[in-house]
Write a protein that holds these residues in place. Sequence first.
Motif, short mmCIF file in Angstrom:
data_model
loop_
_atom_site.label_atom_id
_atom_site.label_comp_id
_atom_site.label_asym_id
_atom_site.label_seq_id
_atom_site.Cartn_x
_atom_site.Cartn_y
_atom_site.Cartn_z
N GLU A 525 -8.46 1.11 -5.97
CA GLU A 525 -8.80 0.58 -4.65
C GLU A 525 -8.41 -0.90 -4.57
O GLU A 525 -8.35 -1.60 -5.58
N LYS A 526 -8.20 -1.35 -3.36
CA LYS A 526 -7.81 -2.75 -3.16
C LYS A 526 -8.90 -3.68 -3.66
O LYS A 526 -10.09 -3.41 -3.52
N CYS A 527 -8.47 -4.76 -4.29
CA CYS A 527 -9.42 -5.79 -4.71
C CYS A 527 -9.73 -6.68 -3.51
O CYS A 527 -8.83 -7.31 -2.95
N GLN A 528 -10.99 -6.72 -3.14
CA GLN A 528 -11.40 -7.48 -1.98
C GLN A 528 -11.35 -8.98 -2.27
O GLN A 528 -11.34 -9.40 -3.44
N PRO A 529 -11.33 -9.81 -1.23
CA PRO A 529 -11.41 -11.26 -1.45
C PRO A 529 -12.64 -11.60 -2.29
O PRO A 529 -13.70 -11.00 -2.12
N LYS A 533 -7.14 -9.07 -9.61
CA LYS A 533 -6.70 -7.86 -10.29
C LYS A 533 -6.49 -8.14 -11.78
O LYS A 533 -5.88 -9.14 -12.15
N CYS A 546 -10.95 -4.73 -10.75
CA CYS A 546 -11.20 -5.91 -9.91
C CYS A 546 -12.33 -6.72 -10.54
O CYS A 546 -13.46 -6.25 -10.64
N ASN A 556 -9.00 -15.55 -1.46
CA ASN A 556 -9.27 -15.26 -0.05
C ASN A 556 -8.31 -14.25 0.54
O ASN A 556 -8.21 -14.12 1.75
N THR A 558 -6.61 -10.09 -0.04
CA THR A 558 -6.79 -8.81 -0.70
C THR A 558 -5.77 -8.64 -1.81
O THR A 558 -4.62 -9.06 -1.68
N ASP A 559 -6.20 -8.04 -2.91
CA ASP A 559 -5.33 -7.76 -4.06
C ASP A 559 -4.74 -9.03 -4.66
O ASP A 559 -3.57 -9.07 -5.04
N SER A 560 -5.55 -10.06 -4.75
CA SER A 560 -5.08 -11.30 -5.36
C SER A 560 -4.97 -11.11 -6.87
O SER A 560 -5.82 -10.47 -7.50
N ASP A 577 -15.07 -16.11 -1.85
CA ASP A 577 -13.88 -15.96 -1.01
C ASP A 577 -13.58 -17.20 -0.18
O ASP A 577 -12.66 -17.19 0.64
#
Length: 862
Positions: A525-529, A533, A546, A556, A558-560, A577
Motif C-alpha cells: 500500500e502507498k506510504c502516507q505522508p 518507504k 512504511c 509531505n 505519498t510514497d516518499s 507530515d
Amino acid sequence: TSSSQILKKGWAFLHLLLVVSVTQAEELVCRRRGDPENPQLSKDGDIVLGGIFSFHSSWKDRQDTYMDKPLPLQCTSLNFRGFQYAQAMLFAIAEINNSTHILPGISLGYKIYDVCGSIARGVTVALASATGNEMVFVPSDVPCTRPVNVQALLGVTSSSPCMAISTVIGPFHIPLISHFATCACLSDKTKYPSFLRTIPSDYYQSRALAQLVKYFGWTWVGAIRTNDDYGNNGMAIFTDTAQQLGICLEYSVSVFRTDPPEKIQKTVDIIKASTSKVIVAFLSHMDMDVLIHELSRHNLTGYQWVGTEGWIFDFQTAAMDRHHILDGAIGLSIPKAHVSGMREFILDVKPLSSSSNELFTEFWETLFSCKLKNSKSSAENQTECTGHEDVTGVQNSFTDMSLMPIFYNVYKGVYAVAHALHNILSCNKTCNSNVQLDPLTILQHIRNIWFTTKEGDEVYFNENGDPAAKYEIINWQPTENGIVDFVAVGLHDASLPADKQLYLQKKFLVWTQNSNQVPLSVCSEKCQPGTRKVLQKGKPVCCYDCLRCAEGEISNITDSITCVRCDPEFWSNERRDACVKKEAEFLSYEEIMGALLTAASLFGTCMTAVVAFIFFRYRQTPIVRANNSELSFLLLFSLTLCFLCSLTFMGRPSEWSCMLRHTAFGITFVLCISCVLGKTIVVLMAFRATLPGSDVMKWFGPAQQKLSVLGFTLIQVIICILWLTISPPFPFKNFKEFKEKIILECALGSAVGFWAVLGYIGLLAMLCFILAFLARKLPDNFNEAKFITFSMLIFCAVWITFIPAYVSSPGKFSVAVEIFAILASSFGLLICIFIPKCYIILLKPEKNTKKSMMGKGAPKSF
C-alpha cells in the motif's frame, strides 16, 4: 567452416533462384531452382506490386525423411483476416488505376501470395515474387540476370516474418511495406534497409503502455508476451520503461499458439498464484485466442487486462471471450479510420472468384459452412450452396470491420508506392513509361514521400521508415446483449511533450467485472505522508514497508523514499507530515514561575524600601547612628537595585537586555558587598580605635569608607566595560537543549568576562565573610559582625550552590536559578543585617538608647 566456405554459401544463397544451364546452340537458359511458387491472386499491369498475406493461419505437420524431395507446404485453417488485407490492397490498386491524378496512363497489377503463417514460406514467396517463375533465354555473352518481377512488396502481418524477408530482399533494395509489423527492432536500417511500415513502432507503444499503467497507479503487474520478435522486443522495451517509472513485474511469461497444452497450463497456474491484479498482454490476436481458451476453462475472471493493438480491438478475440474474462480491458489501438467505399469493396468477393477458383471455393465454403457443386472438399453433412449467397448477411470475422484502421494501413502502403512511382515517372498528364525503374530509386522515393490521403491524413516516413506514433485508448465495455463494445476513451500522441502525450476520459471507463472503481494492483500500500518507504529484503522495489519519520523529520508526499529534516527553527508535527515553528521558550512574566519570581523581587524591593523608611524615620536613634547610617542607606539602596536587577532576567532576551542583566547584576552586587565590607571594616576599626594610643579611625573615616565602596565598585565597572567591549553577551537561540523547543537565552559572549564578574563578587564576599568572622567575638552591643557573618555565610552558600545548579538546569530554568540566587542572597543580606535592628527599633525601643549601646557585655562565642 572456413571463411571461404562461408562466402561461397552466402553467394549461393543470394543466387538461389538463378541457375545457369548450357543448352543447344550455346544458348543459356535462366530458370528458378525448385518448385514454382504461383500467386493465389494476380493481375497483369504495367507495374506489378507484390502482396504477402496469410490466407491460412497454419499448416499440416509432416515428418520429412530426407530420402525424397519434400512435398509443398499444405496450408490449413482458413484465415479471413488475410482475405480482408488482400481486399484492402486490391481496393487501393483499383482506385489508383481509375484515377487521373496519380499514375495517369499507367496500370498497376498485383501478385498476392499465401504464406500460411510460415516464416520459411514467407521468405520463399518473397524471392519468388521478386524473380518470377518463367524461363528466360539469353545469349551466351550476356550475364544470366533479369529485372525485378515486382517493384514493391506489401503485407506481412507479423514482425518475425518481416525480419526474415527483409534480411533476404534487403540487399536487392526491394521495398517491403508492412501494415501490422510493429517490432521496434525493424527500425534498425543497418539490418533492414528496405523495410518500411504504416503502423507505429512498438518502441512508442511499449512506452505508452508503461505510461498508461503508471497513470492508474498500478505498480505491481504481471506480463504475458508472444514468444516471437513482436512480443519479446515489445515487452523488453515495456519492462525498461516500467522500471524507470517505478513499476514492477511480478512475473513475465511467454506463450505461443503452437505451445503444448502443458506450457499454456503452466502460464495459467502462474496467473492464479500471483497477487497482482493487472496483466499486461503483449500478444498477437492468435496467441491471445489460445490463452483465452485456457483461461475460460478455469474461469479466471477479476483481472484487469492491458493490451496492445495486436488484440485489443479484434472482434474475433472478443467473440471467443464467452466467460467475459477480458471485460473492462484497456489498451492501445490504431486510431479509427473510415475509407469511403472500402467496406463495400472488401465484401465484394468477385476478385477472389476471378483470380483463384480453388482459393475462392475454400473461402466460400468456409464462409457459409456449405459445399459447392464440383467441389473437391471432403467435408460431409454440409448444405449445398450456389456461390451466389449474400455475404452481407453473414456475422463472422470476414464481415467484421473493426480492423478498418489496419486495412487503412494497407491502403496507405499501396498509395505510398504509387506516389513514389508517380514522382519517378515524372507524371503530369501522362507518365514517362520509358524510365527504367530501379528498386533502389523506388525505395529512396518512398522514404521521402509526403502526401495526404482523400480522408485528410498525412502519410510520411521518418528516417527509420516509421510513421508518426498516435494511438487511441480502447476500453472493452460489455453491452446488454453480451457483445463487447470497443469504446475510445482517450488518446496517446508521442509527438507531443511528455506531460501532454496521454489524454484520458476517466469517467467513461469500465473496469473488470463491470466495476466503476479503478482496480488496485500494488505489492505494498502507498506510504502516507509522515512515513517513508523501506525496501523489503530480497523483493522488488515495489515491495516495501512504511516507517514513520523520526522526530524532527517529515515527509509531505505519498510514497516518499526519504524523510526531510526540518529547519532548526521548526519541528515535526505529530503526524510527521509538516514542519511547525518551534515554541520559543524563555522566562516570562505570564507563567507561574515567572510571576512568583517577579512577586518575590517586588516584595524584596518593597521590604527594602520599608526598612529604609524605618531607618530614615529613626535615623537619629542610637542604633541607626551607631551602625554607620550612611553605609546602611547605601547598602539598602544597593539591595533595592539587587532585587530590581532580577527583573532584567525575565522576558524575551534582546541585545540590550542581555548586556544589562549581567552587568547590572555584577555592579549592584559588588556595590552591595562593598557596603557590607565597609561596615565590617568599620566594626573592626572601631574596636581597634579603643586601644590606647590608636589613631586608626582617622584612616577610615566616612570619606574613606565612601571612597573604598567607590573603588571596589569601580573595579567591577571596569571589568564589565572590558567584557562588553571585547565580547558582550548577546541573544541566542538554543536548538540543542530541547528538540521541540527553541530556548531563547543570553549567550555569555566571553565566558572569561562572566566568570571574572562572578569571581570578583565571590572574592569580596569571601573577604567580607573572613573579616566578619574575625570580629564575631566583639561585644554584642556594638557588634553587627555576627549578623554580617550570617549574611555572608548565606550569600556564599547560595552562590556556591548556584554554580552546579546553573550549569545543569535546562532552558529557562537556568535563568530561574540565577534569579533565585540573586533574590536569596539579597534577602539573606536584608534579613540578617537589618531585620534585627528593625526589631529593636520597633519592638524593643528601650534598648535603642545610647546607654544601652555603650554598655559593656561579656563576649559571647559565635
